[in-house]
Design a protein around this motif. Structure first.
Motif, PDB file in Angstrom:
ATOM      1  N   LYS A 195      19.214  77.570  40.972  1.00 49.19           N
ATOM      2  CA  LYS A 195      19.586  76.152  40.890  1.00 49.19           C
ATOM      3  C   LYS A 195      20.214  75.659  42.194  1.00 49.19           C
ATOM      4  O   LYS A 195      20.053  74.502  42.573  1.00 49.19           O
ATOM      5  N   ASN A 196      20.955  76.543  42.847  1.00 54.18           N
ATOM      6  CA  ASN A 196      21.675  76.169  44.069  1.00 54.18           C
ATOM      7  C   ASN A 196      21.306  77.120  45.199  1.00 54.18           C
ATOM      8  O   ASN A 196      22.124  77.951  45.621  1.00 54.18           O
ATOM      9  N   PRO A 197      20.078  77.050  45.686  1.00 53.23           N
ATOM     10  CA  PRO A 197      19.614  78.022  46.694  1.00 53.23           C
ATOM     11  C   PRO A 197      20.408  77.994  47.995  1.00 53.23           C
ATOM     12  O   PRO A 197      20.396  78.963  48.747  1.00 53.23           O
ATOM     13  N   ASN A 198      21.127  76.900  48.236  1.00 47.85           N
ATOM     14  CA  ASN A 198      21.897  76.802  49.479  1.00 47.85           C
ATOM     15  C   ASN A 198      23.328  77.304  49.336  1.00 47.85           C
ATOM     16  O   ASN A 198      24.078  77.337  50.318  1.00 47.85           O
ATOM     17  N   SER A 199      23.706  77.688  48.132  1.00 42.61           N
ATOM     18  CA  SER A 199      25.072  78.158  47.893  1.00 42.61           C
ATOM     19  C   SER A 199      25.139  79.669  48.106  1.00 42.61           C
ATOM     20  O   SER A 199      24.663  80.454  47.284  1.00 42.61           O
ATOM     21  N   ILE A 200      25.774  80.068  49.190  1.00 46.05           N
ATOM     22  CA  ILE A 200      25.825  81.487  49.531  1.00 46.05           C
ATOM     23  C   ILE A 200      26.835  82.246  48.686  1.00 46.05           C
ATOM     24  O   ILE A 200      26.776  83.463  48.552  1.00 46.05           O
ATOM     25  N   GLU A 201      27.796  81.500  48.066  1.00 42.12           N
ATOM     26  CA  GLU A 201      28.836  82.163  47.280  1.00 42.12           C
ATOM     27  C   GLU A 201      28.239  82.915  46.093  1.00 42.12           C
ATOM     28  O   GLU A 201      28.672  84.034  45.782  1.00 42.12           O
ATOM     29  N   TYR A 202      27.248  82.327  45.444  1.00 45.24           N
ATOM     30  CA  TYR A 202      26.634  83.006  44.299  1.00 45.24           C
ATOM     31  C   TYR A 202      25.845  84.234  44.745  1.00 45.24           C
ATOM     32  O   TYR A 202      25.796  85.242  44.039  1.00 45.24           O
ATOM     33  N   VAL A 203      25.228  84.156  45.905  1.00 43.01           N
ATOM     34  CA  VAL A 203      24.502  85.312  46.453  1.00 43.01           C
ATOM     35  C   VAL A 203      25.478  86.448  46.722  1.00 43.01           C
ATOM     36  O   VAL A 203      25.221  87.609  46.385  1.00 43.01           O
ATOM     37  N   TYR A 204      26.604  86.092  47.321  1.00 44.02           N
ATOM     38  CA  TYR A 204      27.609  87.120  47.613  1.00 44.02           C
ATOM     39  C   TYR A 204      28.159  87.728  46.332  1.00 44.02           C
ATOM     40  O   TYR A 204      28.372  88.940  46.265  1.00 44.02           O
ATOM     41  N   LEU A 205      28.376  86.906  45.301  1.00 44.30           N
ATOM     42  CA  LEU A 205      28.886  87.421  44.026  1.00 44.30           C
ATOM     43  C   LEU A 205      27.891  88.377  43.373  1.00 44.30           C
ATOM     44  O   LEU A 205      28.287  89.387  42.773  1.00 44.30           O
ATOM     45  N   LEU A 206      26.601  88.083  43.498  1.00 44.96           N
ATOM     46  CA  LEU A 206      25.597  88.986  42.936  1.00 44.96           C
ATOM     47  C   LEU A 206      25.591  90.307  43.704  1.00 44.96           C
ATOM     48  O   LEU A 206      25.490  91.390  43.106  1.00 44.96           O
ATOM     49  N   TYR A 207      25.709  90.217  45.021  1.00 42.83           N
ATOM     50  CA  TYR A 207      25.810  91.416  45.864  1.00 42.83           C
ATOM     51  C   TYR A 207      27.016  92.262  45.456  1.00 42.83           C
ATOM     52  O   TYR A 207      26.936  93.476  45.310  1.00 42.83           O
ATOM     53  N   TRP A 208      28.133  91.590  45.247  1.00 40.41           N
ATOM     54  CA  TRP A 208      29.374  92.262  44.817  1.00 40.41           C
ATOM     55  C   TRP A 208      29.215  92.897  43.436  1.00 40.41           C
ATOM     56  O   TRP A 208      29.640  94.030  43.205  1.00 40.41           O
ATOM     57  N   ALA A 209      28.603  92.164  42.514  1.00 42.65           N
ATOM     58  CA  ALA A 209      28.441  92.663  41.144  1.00 42.65           C
ATOM     59  C   ALA A 209      27.535  93.890  41.113  1.00 42.65           C
ATOM     60  O   ALA A 209      27.802  94.857  40.383  1.00 42.65           O
ATOM     61  N   TYR A 210      26.460  93.873  41.883  1.00 42.23           N
ATOM     62  CA  TYR A 210      25.578  95.041  41.950  1.00 42.23           C
ATOM     63  C   TYR A 210      26.347  96.274  42.429  1.00 42.23           C
ATOM     64  O   TYR A 210      26.187  97.372  41.892  1.00 42.23           O
ATOM     65  N   GLN A 211      27.175  96.092  43.437  1.00 37.98           N
ATOM     66  CA  GLN A 211      27.939  97.234  43.953  1.00 37.98           C
ATOM     67  C   GLN A 211      28.978  97.712  42.937  1.00 37.98           C
ATOM     68  O   GLN A 211      29.197  98.906  42.785  1.00 37.98           O
ATOM     69  N   LEU A 212      29.602  96.757  42.265  1.00 42.98           N
ATOM     70  CA  LEU A 212      30.594  97.116  41.252  1.00 42.98           C
ATOM     71  C   LEU A 212      29.957  97.981  40.173  1.00 42.98           C
ATOM     72  O   LEU A 212      30.587  98.890  39.637  1.00 42.98           O
ATOM     73  N   ASN A 213      28.679  97.712  39.883  1.00 43.79           N
ATOM     74  CA  ASN A 213      27.960  98.475  38.868  1.00 43.79           C
ATOM     75  C   ASN A 213      27.143  99.615  39.469  1.00 43.79           C
ATOM     76  O   ASN A 213      26.316 100.224  38.791  1.00 43.79           O
ATOM     77  N   LYS A 214      27.373  99.883  40.767  1.00 45.54           N
ATOM     78  CA  LYS A 214      26.715 100.989  41.473  1.00 45.54           C
ATOM     79  C   LYS A 214      25.187 100.860  41.515  1.00 45.54           C
ATOM     80  O   LYS A 214      24.470 101.859  41.538  1.00 45.54           O
ATOM     81  N   GLU A 215      24.700  99.649  41.521  1.00 45.20           N
ATOM     82  CA  GLU A 215      23.263  99.401  41.664  1.00 45.20           C
ATOM     83  C   GLU A 215      22.986  99.070  43.134  1.00 45.20           C
ATOM     84  O   GLU A 215      22.723  97.924  43.507  1.00 45.20           O
ATOM     85  N   TYR A 216      23.018 100.112  43.942  1.00 48.31           N
ATOM     86  CA  TYR A 216      22.992  99.905  45.391  1.00 48.31           C
ATOM     87  C   TYR A 216      21.617  99.496  45.908  1.00 48.31           C
ATOM     88  O   TYR A 216      21.529  98.783  46.918  1.00 48.31           O
ATOM     89  N   ALA A 217      20.565  99.898  45.234  1.00 48.92           N
ATOM     90  CA  ALA A 217      19.226  99.487  45.668  1.00 48.92           C
ATOM     91  C   ALA A 217      19.082  97.972  45.539  1.00 48.92           C
ATOM     92  O   ALA A 217      18.560  97.302  46.443  1.00 48.92           O
ATOM     93  N   ASP A 218      19.536  97.421  44.413  1.00 48.17           N
ATOM     94  CA  ASP A 218      19.490  95.965  44.231  1.00 48.17           C
ATOM     95  C   ASP A 218      20.453  95.272  45.188  1.00 48.17           C
ATOM     96  O   ASP A 218      20.152  94.203  45.732  1.00 48.17           O
TER      97      ASP A 218
END
Length: 632
Positions: A225-248
């Protein structure tokens, strides 16, 4: 004048006595309230409140009357409080609740609505009224008050913590996520840390990962919905790491690197996290991505060396080692050393290269040659570097059966650096050498010295090995070696030929030396034979621990977990009780991918073994899994 002073003193004493009596009465009334003796509490509170209707007495007197269902007195008391404090709307809620308890819901709702409607446009007023509703379990009203406050005060980010708390009590995950996203939806990256705190509390103990899946889906929708919002991209990156999904996480890291026109810093961060959590495949892929950027990348050289590290750690973490991969890695190390040379900057990789040559591709002569070259070329201004090479060379000489030269090198380093970790490590290795060849008394004497080592790790290992020898070095002349299949004259030659004493300990020494040489299957045979040749030995816990470590390298994770659990169940008070709990935590964290179980074992170690050498790391791992260390 004197009479006036006496009168003033008498008055002061009178009021002091009255105040003391009042304080005693209050304490007694509160005690009756806490004990559930409400009639007695009321009898004391009523005259006190009638004399002084303050908020402290009211906070006790109101619930006492509620318990006794004395609604007539309650209405009188609340109205008196309203009159005394007309600006405090929480008393309107108290009065409405009295009507509700009496069954007059319309009258109650009228009071509730009036309280909200007549609130002054002040942040603290909305917050106080929300707490008043919560105190009566009116969570919907509490939410309405806060949302109304946001609108009236024209601040859409007000009351986030309060709303998250109420939504959490209602198990409303969607609303919690909405509140977290609300903090950053306008691109306010300063609120990222607070957003992450809310989200990590939501998903950290979510064993079924339902909340995590909801969060991941919500983030993906917001990115669309908000392709220009980098904050959500960073949060997804953070969430993947928190769950140890490093490939994603790596896919997102590449996107972040591109969008921010970064130089690979975010990807290097991911590489370090993936390596630490033993996701070597993702780490390798990410390092190759950095290397492919070319020499213009500031991380180009670092990535090349780190790629060797990752491949090396991945290779040696598995038993048996894959020979073809070992030989391929040998060539990569050789090429790197030839390109960058032998000097202080490449010392770490020279040591790994030599270890790889000797222990994994059966080229000890080449390993000895490269280490001798490194020793000869070592900077004379850095004697510790030469000492490290000597220790590595001694390891390879011992691996090859050259005990005499190995012990000489260990002793040299020990003598040159007696108060340094390098020298103490050499002394420990020398003591282990003595243990391998059956010189238990000499080994123990050196280990006892090391119990005062400056390195806690070396001191702890020395203490454990010293106690192991003490507990098991006994005369066992009646026992005879019975396993003919284990006869290996070349192997026995290293240990001497006196097998009439300390048979169990000698077998364990053989197994330990075989593990040093990476001969895991042969080591298992000796470990399994200890119970037969020396049934009275006290080696059961260390045998189980050693076998569990071998099974872990062999990817027999459930078998390893069962052995660690057995140590915890039977030998919890022994030397290795805390080791077993810590390794169980690691097993569930890194291999079985059961984060709640891993956290459970780390927490158990902190509770049951607070003085353990593993306590610091267990606390760090627990907090990391909880999300505490991934907030930026």
């Amino acid at each position: 004048m004197k009479q006036l002073l006496l009168l003033l003193v008498a008055i002061l004493n009178f009021y002091t006595i009255v105040a003391q009596q009042r304080s005693q009465d209050e304490q007694l009334a509160v005690q009756y309230f806490q004990q559930g003796e409400y009639e007695k509490a009321k009898a004391i509170f009523k005259p006190l409140y009638d004399k002084k209707p303050d908020t402290y007495l009211y906070s006790y007197y109101y619930p006492v009357l509620l318990y006794l269902e004395d609604y007539k007195e309650l209405e009188k008391v609340v109205k008196a409080q309203q009159k005394a404090f007309p600006s405090m709307k929480r008393y309107d809620i108290d009065l409405g609740y009295v009507y509700e308890r009496q069954g007059d819901l319309n009258k109650a709702l009228k009071e509730y609505d009036a309280a909200i409607k007549n609130l002054p446009a002040q942040e603290h007023a909305y917050r106080d009224l929300h707490y008043a509703f919560l105190g009566k379990s009116k969570r919907d009203y509490a939410i309405d008050v806060l949302l109304r406050g946001r609108k009236i005060l024209q601040n859409p980010k007000l009351f986030t913590k309060e709303l998250v708390y109420v939504y959490s009590s209602l198990n409303n995950t969607d609303k919690i996520i909405e509140e977290a996203f609300n903090l950053v939806k306008d691109g306010d990256d300063k609120q990222l840390a607070e957003t992450q705190t809310i989200l990590q509390n939501l998903i950290v103990e979510d064993e079924e990962q339902i909340n995590y899946l909801l969060l991941k889906t919500a983030l993906q929708k917001e990115i669309q919905k908000n392709p220009n919002s980098i904050e959500y991209v960073y949060l997804l990156y953070w969430a993947y790491q928190l769950n140890k999904e490093y490939a994603d996480a790596f896919l997102i890291a590449k996107s972040l690197d591109k969008r921010t026109k970064g130089d690979g810093e975010v990807i290097m961060e991911l590489i370090n996290n993936a390596t630490q959590n033993r996701d070597y495949e993702t780490a390798k892929e990410a390092l190759e991505f950095i290397i492919a950027k070319g020499e213009t990348s500031p991380f180009f050289t670092t990535a090349k060396f780190q790629l060797l590290d990752v491949k090396y750690f991945q290779l040696i973490s598995v038993s048996p080692v894959k020979i073809l991969e070992a030989k391929q890695l040998e060539q990569e190390f050789k090429k790197m050393i030839e390109e960058y040379g032998i000097h202080k900057g490449t010392a770490e990789w020279i040591q790994k290269y030599a270890h790889l040559l000797a222990f994994y591709v059966n080229k000890p002569e080449e390993a000895i040659e490269i280490l001798n070259t490194a020793i000869a070329n070592a900077d004379i201004r850095d004697p510790k570097q030469k000492a490290l090479f000597k220790v590595n060379l001694a390891d390879i000489l011992l691996y090859s059966g050259n005990v005499w030269d190995a012990t000489l090198l260990y002793s040299q380093v020990d003598k040159d650096f007696p108060n340094d970790t390098i020298g103490q490590n050499a002394k420990y290795k020398n003591a282990k050498l003595s243990f391998y060849i059956g010189e238990f008394e000499w080994a123990k004497s050196q280990l006892d010295i090391l119990r005062a080592a400056t390195s806690k790790l070396i001191a702890n290992d020395a203490m454990q090995f010293s106690l192991l020898i003490s507990d098991n070095e006994e005369d066992e002349e009646d026992e005879e070696e019975s396993d003919e299949e284990l006869s290996d004259t070349e192997f026995y030659g290293l240990f001497g030929n006196d097998f009439e004493k300390n048979i169990g300990l000698r077998y364990f020494a053989k197994a330990d030396f075989l593990l040093f040489q990476n001969h895991d299957e042969q080591a298992l045979k000796y470990l399994d034979s200890i119970a037969v040749v020396s049934p009275l030995s006290k080696l059961n816990d260390i045998v189980l621990l050693t076998k569990a470590k071998i099974f872990t390298r062999q990817k027999k994770y459930l078998e390893a977990a069962a052995l660690y659990q057995r140590i915890s169940d039977i030998y919890s008070n022994g030397l290795y009780g805390d080791d077993a709990i810590y390794y169980l935590g690691e097993l569930y964290e890194y291999y079985l991918k059961d984060i709640p179980r891993a956290m459970e074992y780390y927490q158990k170690l902190l509770k049951d073994y607070p003085g353990s050498l593993f306590a610091v790391d267990a606390r760090k791992r627990f907090r990391t899994l909880r999300g505490d260390l991934i907030n930026n």
